[in-house]
Motif scaffolding. Structure first.
Motif, PDB file in Angstrom:
ATOM      1  N   GLY A 138     -58.215  -0.560  35.718  1.00  0.00           N
ATOM      2  CA  GLY A 138     -58.775  -1.541  36.448  1.00  0.00           C
ATOM      3  C   GLY A 138     -59.999  -0.398  37.112  1.00  0.00           C
ATOM      4  O   GLY A 138     -60.958  -0.968  36.946  1.00  0.00           O
ATOM      5  N   ARG A 183     -63.726  -0.322  35.531  1.00  0.00           N
ATOM      6  CA  ARG A 183     -65.173  -0.194  36.117  1.00  0.00           C
ATOM      7  C   ARG A 183     -66.212   0.684  36.196  1.00  0.00           C
ATOM      8  O   ARG A 183     -67.473   0.450  35.925  1.00  0.00           O
ATOM      9  CB  ARG A 183     -64.696  -0.945  37.275  1.00  0.00           C
ATOM     10  CG  ARG A 183     -63.708  -2.224  37.355  1.00  0.00           C
ATOM     11  CD  ARG A 183     -63.794  -2.378  38.895  1.00  0.00           C
ATOM     12  NE  ARG A 183     -64.636  -2.227  39.642  1.00  0.00           N
ATOM     13  CZ  ARG A 183     -64.698  -2.361  41.298  1.00  0.00           C
ATOM     14  NH1 ARG A 183     -63.005  -2.162  41.392  1.00  0.00           N
ATOM     15  NH2 ARG A 183     -65.716  -2.376  42.132  1.00  0.00           N
ATOM     16  N   GLN A 199     -65.430  -6.460  37.387  1.00  0.00           N
ATOM     17  CA  GLN A 199     -64.158  -5.856  38.346  1.00  0.00           C
ATOM     18  C   GLN A 199     -63.508  -6.964  37.585  1.00  0.00           C
ATOM     19  O   GLN A 199     -62.647  -7.782  38.182  1.00  0.00           O
ATOM     20  CB  GLN A 199     -65.433  -6.910  39.579  1.00  0.00           C
ATOM     21  CG  GLN A 199     -64.345  -7.496  40.412  1.00  0.00           C
ATOM     22  CD  GLN A 199     -63.436  -6.914  41.015  1.00  0.00           C
ATOM     23  OE1 GLN A 199     -63.891  -5.182  41.687  1.00  0.00           O
ATOM     24  NE2 GLN A 199     -62.083  -7.389  41.316  1.00  0.00           N
ATOM     25  N   ALA A 243     -60.505  -5.855  35.310  1.00  0.00           N
ATOM     26  CA  ALA A 243     -59.865  -5.159  36.980  1.00  0.00           C
ATOM     27  C   ALA A 243     -59.137  -5.839  36.994  1.00  0.00           C
ATOM     28  O   ALA A 243     -58.086  -5.688  37.205  1.00  0.00           O
ATOM     29  CB  ALA A 243     -60.256  -4.334  38.066  1.00  0.00           C
TER      30      ALA A 243
END
Length: 270
Positions: A38, A42, A81, A84
């Motif tokens: 994750g 990003r 985000q 993730a």
């Protein structure tokens, strides 16, 4: 023969306990891996967006106002985000008993958020299917994130308005199928396609298209920690496969022994 069957059953019970331990190990490995993935996703999404805006379509990006650029960057960070969070939601651990298996009330069970069934974590076949499903869900999240990021960049006016979606999808699929690290900036599709002229259909021109295409292989290649955690998963799967082969072998032996006993029990001389 009864004692032979009992011995095989003891062997199977021991194997099931070992497989349950592997299930916990595999789950823990994936929890750590998906958390690290994750963070890496990003970072790579931002890097890919940076390359696309500054090298792929710099003129289009410069046409945006300062506020528009900041909104675009904020939206890209938000997409990363959310992805993730989705990756972490792929896996969870629940305590419960396996139906029809007495004495297993305290067994650890692994479930995927994409599936509502409780897995028998002592069954290597079910564990292997769970692991494969988890990998497929992970790939789908990356595919969706790439698509959403491209749509975002298109709406912002960075990517061309007439983005050939079928061509992008086919190119992305071919790229993902390749195990090689692609040349140029990572996690980007860089295509040269032929587009017909709208006024004169017989004429055509070559157009370069660049778009975001997050690839798991490239993301792992760029992150030492992620690569290490992938190796840990592979190591655990090797142990699972070895136990799985032994598990199937013992079940086959049991079936043969029971069939032989059943034959003798029903046989009588004329």
């Amino acid at each position: 023969m009864a004692r032979a069957i009992e011995r095989i059953e003891r062997d199977i019970a021991a194997l099931k306990e070992a497989i349950r331990a592997i299930a916990v190990e595999l789950e823990n490995a994936y929890v750590s891996y998906l958390a690290t993935l994750g963070l890496a996703v990003r970072k790579q999404l931002i890097l890919a967006s940076y390359h696309l805006c500054t090298q792929g379509y710099p003129e289009n990006f410069l046409h945006l106002s300062l506020n528009q650029r900041q909104q675009l960057q904020q939206a890209i960070r938000k997409l990363g985000q959310l992805a993730a969070e989705e990756l972490l939601a792929c896996i969870k651990s629940e305590a419960g008993g396996d139906e029809g298996d007495e004495g297993d009330e305290e067994d650890e069970e692994v479930t995927s958020s994409s599936s509502s069934v409780f897995l028998d974590t002592s069954n290597p076949i079910e564990l292997a299917k769970w692991q494969q499903n988890l990998e497929e869900v992970t790939q789908e999240i990356l595919k969706k994130l790439s698509h959403d990021a491209n749509v975002l960049l298109q709406k912002a006016g960075v990517l061309p308005k007439k983005l050939p979606e079928p061509i992008l999808a086919a190119a992305a699929a071919a790229s993902e199928a390749s195990a090689e690290v692609m040349p140029g900036p990572p996690n980007l599709l860089n295509l040269v396609i032929e587009i017909e002229n709208e006024q004169q259909s017989e004429d055509s021109r070559l157009t370069q298209i660049m778009a975001i295409n997050l690839r798991l292989g490239e993301i792992e290649f760029a992150d030492v920690n992620l690569s290490s955690e992938r190796r840990q998963i592979r190591s655990t799967l090797v142990k699972l496969n070895k136990l799985g082969r032994e598990y199937q072998k013992r079940h086959q032996e049991k079936a043969i022994a029971e069939a032989e006993a059943a034959w003798r029990a029903s046989w009588f001389e004329d």
